[in-house]
Design an enzyme around this catalytic site. Structure first.
Site, PDB file in Angstrom:
ATOM      1  CE  LYS A   1      55.157  45.403  58.763  1.00 48.01           C
ATOM      2  NZ  LYS A   1      54.552  44.165  59.286  1.00 48.01           N
TER       3      LYS A   1
ATOM      4  CG  ASP B   1      51.331  44.287  60.176  1.00 47.47           C
ATOM      5  OD1 ASP B   1      51.685  45.206  59.406  1.00 47.47           O
ATOM      6  OD2 ASP B   1      52.128  43.674  60.911  1.00 47.47           O
TER       7      ASP B   1
ATOM      8  NE  ARG C   1      59.319  37.788  67.741  1.00 44.67           N
ATOM      9  CZ  ARG C   1      60.273  38.249  66.946  1.00 44.67           C
ATOM     10  NH1 ARG C   1      61.198  37.432  66.495  1.00 44.67           N
ATOM     11  NH2 ARG C   1      60.287  39.532  66.596  1.00 44.67           N
TER      12      ARG C   1
ATOM     13  CE  LYS D   1      51.427  42.824  64.063  1.00 46.36           C
ATOM     14  NZ  LYS D   1      51.851  42.023  62.900  1.00 46.36           N
TER      15      LYS D   1
ATOM     16  CB  THR E   1      60.564  48.194  65.076  1.00 41.99           C
ATOM     17  OG1 THR E   1      59.678  47.134  64.715  1.00 41.99           O
ATOM     18  CG2 THR E   1      59.774  49.433  65.364  1.00 41.99           C
TER      19      THR E   1
ATOM     20  CG  ASP F   1      52.551  46.453  43.902  1.00 43.85           C
ATOM     21  OD1 ASP F   1      52.941  46.986  42.836  1.00 43.85           O
ATOM     22  OD2 ASP F   1      52.372  45.230  44.022  1.00 43.85           O
TER      23      ASP F   1
END
Ligand code: C5P
Length: 249
Positions: free
Chosen positions: A67, A65, A226, A38, A129, A70
């Site tokens: 996102k 990714d 992470r 990603k 999330t 607009d």
């Protein structure tokens, strides 16, 4: 690189790095374990389309990714550009952009792809999330995360979007409402620290779950950043998640 509906792994590793050289160095260590890499806002802003070229050259495809959120015309243009980049298999927009924007994005995802070739898939981010009911309310979004995510997933499906990004906590209800073919990608995945106890470190994520819970809930792909990036042994951390995904449920 066509979209691969059956990747060697359901693990998507988030390459949240500030330079392409560190991302490539890291990605090489785990490339054979992941289904997709990603590339998100941090790496893409730092390195641009070259990042997609160099990362996809390692084997796995790329989930871009960014996102997009607009006006419909601008999002359609961005999705068109993203879909035209070799190696990109997944692209996403925010479902909160609304039906017209989602339909424009869904049209754009296949517009630049040659006839007969498979196209990248379009996902809609439902509710991040990292958000919970309190942070949702602060921004004027009422209802529980679950009801809101489900509503947005149905909206995205009706607009022709291929799937959603949502937390594991909503995955089961989305699968039931949107059917088997609808893609469900779940971030906020945190392996259990001791292999059986409570879910590990949450970082800035609110709605977290373990890999086992994600697969049980019907997720197609798990996004992990992470817990692998910051691990002492990233390869072992990635392998442990892959093993957990593959274990009988
Ligand atoms: O480090 P961590 O495992 O929390 O990384 C999760 C990744 O998934 C981050 O790159 C983040 O941008 C992304 N993501 C997310 N929630 C969404 C969509 C994407 O956490 N709804």
């Amino acid at each position: 690189m066509p979209f691969d509906a059956h990747p060697r792994s359901s693990l998507i590793v988030a390459l949240d790095f500030d330079s392409l050289s560190s991302a490539v160095k890291f990605a090489k260590q785990v490339a054979d374990l992941v289904g997709l890499f990603k590339i998100g806002n941090q790496l893409f802003t730092a390195a641009g389309p070259t990042a997609i070229k160099e990362i996809s050259a390692l084997g796995p495809g790329v989930f871009l990714d960014l996102k997009f959120h607009d006006i419909p015309n601008t999002v359609a243009g961005a999705v068109l550009s993203a879909a035209a980049m070799t190696g990109v298999q997944l692209v996403n927009v925010h479902a909160l952009g609304g039906t017209t924007m989602l339909k424009a994005a869904a049209q754009a995802i296949s517009a630049g792809v040659p006839l007969g070739a498979d196209r990248p898939r379009l996902l809609a981010v439902t509710i991040l999330t990292s958000m919970d009911q309190k942070t949702m309310r602060e921004t004027g979004i009422s209802g529980t995360p679950k009801t809101c995510v489900l509503k947005l997933a149905k909206l995205a499906k009706a607009a022709g979007v291929d799937g959603v990004v949502a937390s594991v906590q909503e995955a089961k209800a989305i699968r039931k409402a949107c059917g088997r073919e609808f893609l469900i990608v779940t971030p906020g995945v945190r392996p259990r620290e001791d292999g059986k106890g409570a879910a590990g470190k949450k970082d800035d994520q609110s709605r977290t779950a373990t890999p086992t819970e994600a697969i049980r809930a019907g997720a197609d792909y798990l996004v992990v950043g992470r817990p692998i990036l910051a691990a002492e042994d990233p390869r072992a951390a990635a392998q442990a998640i892959v093993d957990e995904i593959a274990a009988p449920k």
